[in-house]
Design an enzyme around this catalytic site. Structure first.
Site, PDB file in Angstrom:
ATOM      1  N   TYR A 144       0.827  -1.200   0.000  1.00  9.57           N
ATOM      2  CA  TYR A 144       0.000   0.000   0.000  1.00  9.57           C
ATOM      3  C   TYR A 144       0.861   1.250   0.000  1.00  9.57           C
ATOM      4  O   TYR A 144       1.905   1.300   0.615  1.00  9.57           O
ATOM      5  CB  TYR A 144      -0.835   0.099   1.282  1.00  9.57           C
ATOM      6  CG  TYR A 144      -1.921  -0.907   1.413  1.00  9.57           C
ATOM      7  CD1 TYR A 144      -2.859  -1.071   0.418  1.00  9.57           C
ATOM      8  CD2 TYR A 144      -2.013  -1.663   2.563  1.00  9.57           C
ATOM      9  CE1 TYR A 144      -3.883  -1.984   0.576  1.00  9.57           C
ATOM     10  CE2 TYR A 144      -3.037  -2.577   2.730  1.00  9.57           C
ATOM     11  CZ  TYR A 144      -3.956  -2.743   1.728  1.00  9.57           C
ATOM     12  OH  TYR A 144      -4.972  -3.643   1.888  1.00  9.57           O
TER      13      TYR A 144
ATOM     14  N   HIS B  41     -13.656   2.036   5.773  1.00  7.85           N
ATOM     15  CA  HIS B  41     -12.361   1.411   5.516  1.00  7.85           C
ATOM     16  C   HIS B  41     -11.929   0.452   6.630  1.00  7.85           C
ATOM     17  O   HIS B  41     -10.846  -0.126   6.564  1.00  7.85           O
ATOM     18  CB  HIS B  41     -11.275   2.477   5.329  1.00  7.85           C
ATOM     19  CG  HIS B  41     -11.298   3.095   3.956  1.00  7.85           C
ATOM     20  ND1 HIS B  41     -11.640   4.400   3.736  1.00  7.85           N
ATOM     21  CD2 HIS B  41     -11.048   2.565   2.732  1.00  7.85           C
ATOM     22  CE1 HIS B  41     -11.590   4.653   2.445  1.00  7.85           C
ATOM     23  NE2 HIS B  41     -11.244   3.566   1.804  1.00  7.85           N
TER      24      HIS B  41
ATOM     25  N   ARG C 185      -6.302   7.435  -8.267  1.00 10.36           N
ATOM     26  CA  ARG C 185      -5.383   6.376  -7.860  1.00 10.36           C
ATOM     27  C   ARG C 185      -5.854   5.073  -8.485  1.00 10.36           C
ATOM     28  O   ARG C 185      -6.994   4.968  -8.938  1.00 10.36           O
ATOM     29  CB  ARG C 185      -5.322   6.224  -6.345  1.00 10.36           C
ATOM     30  CG  ARG C 185      -6.601   5.696  -5.731  1.00 10.36           C
ATOM     31  CD  ARG C 185      -6.489   5.622  -4.225  1.00 10.36           C
ATOM     32  NE  ARG C 185      -5.685   4.496  -3.782  1.00 10.36           N
ATOM     33  CZ  ARG C 185      -6.195   3.340  -3.349  1.00 10.36           C
ATOM     34  NH1 ARG C 185      -7.489   3.156  -3.295  1.00 10.36           N
ATOM     35  NH2 ARG C 185      -5.402   2.360  -2.965  1.00 10.36           N
TER      36      ARG C 185
END
Lengths: 346, 321
Positions: A37, A193, A223
């Site tokens: 990530y 999340h 993204r």
């Protein structure tokens, strides 16, 4: 010259395929031989001709088939599209954004004509020619968000901004990778999340929220995210887990190339002008392994990424069961030579 | 202002004196196109070329968001300020070409509200001009209480009364009229959101009373019109860019950094948005934190500063810029 729209399915007989030109424009998400990530957010500006970034809202050869699949999902489950009452204005913002961008990028397929509040929208691929009053919901067959997102590829989350946080208060979500709008609606950024492993410890969400709440009008950002899906299914929702979950047990060394798909999401983030909300389009691109490995660089690199992926991430992305089969199959296409920098094929 | 916001090339289409302190400025796009749509409460940053200096001041958009042929702002003249408002009043004439930012909204309406209760003080009326226009267009429920020094300084009070009649309540300091705040706050229907814009004293008063009376902080919205305060000059070393600069009495730290050719991000230039937050590498002296972004703990730690409004007094300061 316009786009030639494919006739294909994302269920039952799974006839979805990418043309050779579409294989080359696939947004391959790995710029190096490993993956972790990162807050990989960059300005959403127009990219090279022939890439998925040629226009800020991409329309491609799968458009008509994807819209037909969306209509099937909605017919079965209307809760895939929801908008809390205070989000109608944001829906109009989104309608304007998508009509403008689609008409700008693909004038042979879409036309938007405005005369004050009287707007005419022509969508040739879907055979739509509607005149309506901007801001007056009674002049459209659906609410503004549902109307336009039934005609736009990708999922759309509309986020309300308040109290220094973002709230998922509206959306059209039919092509998702195992999450549910009906479950997440009304949640804030940290709540929706919560299931993501590792990233919380790295402070990624706190930084990402700060960035997103500062997104400005006229300056969208983007993204890439990725996962894998067995069979070219757009709808891999928790609601339909019983349909797609068992597919994971069907991967064999013989069918890897046909069944296993890399699923890439091009996520963009836009400030909406009237409502001050943020819209978060999640555009899903699918490519089967047989198509992907026609580009030797991608084959070599994907082998290394999947092989070395941390266990938690592999589990979160649902790869565990078929990862060894996939890695074994890809390893035969990895001659060990170096891969060139960047995302694109050689 | 390359890293701050996207810019718009505009021409001043009209300059209208409103009263002895306030002047209204109208902007149109130089290319004749419509300006971007915005939401009530948004501001633009106006770039002023004042001789050698470039001043960047934020002003609320006060026109209706439903009409973007032009943007309008109102500027209150501040004779003892740092000079931005004086430049606007003295040097900005119709026909002047200027650069402004895209709209940014840090004082947005909460569209869930059943009712919007608005409190304005003085020039703090400007964001409410756009918000009331937006709500009136959508049939929203609002009520505006507006305090000003005298009737003649009640900027746009007549316009608002004309448009919205009894939804507008006026209070004049010279007649000793004061908002009965406790009564107002304790008699609102459930689901009311409170918005306040005006002098810092008024904002603090309203926020404190609302908190005491049990209003949830999520239902209380405020916008400071905090301009950077002048102060003693000081020197700063910018570690990343390897520059040492002087911040003048009338200059903000952010402006001094920009004048040195470094382009930090910003949105509000008023100490509320958090964009220009900067790490302090070392210091010997004391900070004068004027921002509303950093926590009290951040202020005490000496590790961070908001260069748009905060200053420093002491021997040395090194920033990560």
């Amino acid at each position: 010259m316009g786009i030639t729209f494919r006739k294909e399915t994302f269920r039952d007989d799974f006839t979805f395929k990418n043309s050779p030109e579409h294989i080359r424009r696939f947004p391959f998400p790995f710029h190096e031989d490993s993956y972790m990530y990162a807050v990989n957010i960059e300005p959403h500006v127009v990219g090279p001709k022939g890439s998925v970034l040629e226009n800020l809202i991409d329309v491609d050869e799968h458009y008509v088939a994807e819209m037909q699949d969306r209509a099937l999902v909605l017919a079965e489950d209307p809760l895939r599209c929801q908008s809390l009452p205070h989000m109608t204005l944001a829906g109009w913002d989104l309608l304007e954004l998508l009509m403008e961008q689609q008409a700008l990028g693909y004038p042979e397929h879409f036309t938007l004509a405005r005369d004050g509040d009287r707007w005419r929208w022509i969508n040739r691929p879907l055979g739509i020619d509607d005149t309506f009053t901007f801001g007056d919901t009674s002049t459209l067959p659906y609410g503004p968000m549902e109307y336009i997102t039934r005609q736009s590829q990708g999922d759309f989350c509309i986020l309300d901004q308040r109290d220094g946080n973002l709230w998922m208060d509206a959306g059209m979500v039919t092509t998702q990778a195992d999450w549910s709008l009906d479950f997440d609606i009304g949640m804030n950024f940290f709540e929706w999340h919560a299931p993501v492993p590792l990233a919380h410890e790295k402070g990624i969400f706190t930084r990402a929220l700060k960035f997103l709440t500062n997104i400005q009008q006229g300056k969208p950002a983007r993204r890439l995210n990725w996962t894998m899906t067995i069979n070219p299914r757009l709808d891999t929702s928790p609601e339909n887990y019983h349909k797609w979950g068992p597919d994971r047990t069907t991967v064999t060394p013989e069918n890897v190339g046909d069944k296993v798909h890399l699923r890439v999401e091009l996520q963009s983030f836009w400030r909406l002008p009237r409502s001050n909300g943020i819209v978060f389009p999640i555009r899903c691109y699918l490519i089967k392994m047989d198509e992907l490995v026609t580009q030797p660089k991608w084959a070599r690199r994907l082998h290394r990424v999947i092989r070395d992926l941390p266990e938690e991430l592999a589990t979160y992305k649902g790869l565990t069961r078929y990862r060894p089969t996939l890695v074994e199959w890809l390893s035969k296409l990895d001659d060990g030579s170096a891969t060139s920098p960047g995302f694109g094929p050689d | 202002m390359s890293t701050g916001t996207t810019r718009l090339d505009v021409v001043v289409s009209d300059v209208v004196p409103v009263n002895e302190l306030v002047t209204r400025f109208h902007f149109r796009r130089r290319d004749g196109e419509l300006l971007p749509t915005f939401s009530g409460g948004a501001h633009v940053v106006v770039e002023m070329r004042d001789g050698e200096r470039t001043r960047l001041n934020p002003y609320s958009l006060m026109g209706s968001p439903l009409d973007t042929r032009e943007y309008t702002i109102s500027v209150r003249r501040d004779d003892v300020g740092r000079g931005g408002s004086l430049f606007m009043h003295r040097s900005v004439k119709p026909g002047l070409e200027m650069v402004i930012s895209y709209p940014v909204n840090l004082f947005s309406l909460d569209l869930r509200a059943k009712k919007h209760l608005m409190l304005a003080g003085g020039i703090g009326i400007t964001p409410f001009m756009a918000q009331t226009a937006q709500l009136a267009g959508e049939g929203g429920n609002f009520e505006l209480h507006y305090t000003c020094r005298t009737a003649s300084l009640g900027t746009y009070a007549d316009v608002l009364r004309e448009r919205y009649d009894r939804r507008i309540r006026l209070y004049h300091d010279d007649l000793d009229e004061r908002i009965d705040l406790d009564r107002l706050l304790s008699t609102q229907p459930l689901g009311t959101h409170l918005y306040v814009c005006g002098p810092a004293g008024m904002i603090n008063w309203v926020r404190d009373r609302a908190a005491d009376l049990g209003w949830p902080s999520e239902a209380v919205h405020f916008e400071h019109f905090a301009a950077p305060q002048p102060g003693l000059p000081f020197d700063v070393t910018l570690a990343v860019s390897g520059k040492t600069i002087r911040v003048d009495e009338q200059q903000s730290l952010l402006e001094a950094i920009e004048a040195a050719g470094v382009d930090p991000p910003y949105l509000c230039r008023g100490g509320v948005c958090g964009q220009c937050e900067t790490n302090v590498i070392s210091y010997d002296g004391k900070f004068i934190h004027n921002d509303h972004w950093l926590s009290e703990e951040d202020h005490r730690s000496g590790c961070k500063i908001m260069p748009c409004v905060s200053r420093f007094e002491g021997k040395s300061l090194v920033l990560e810029r």
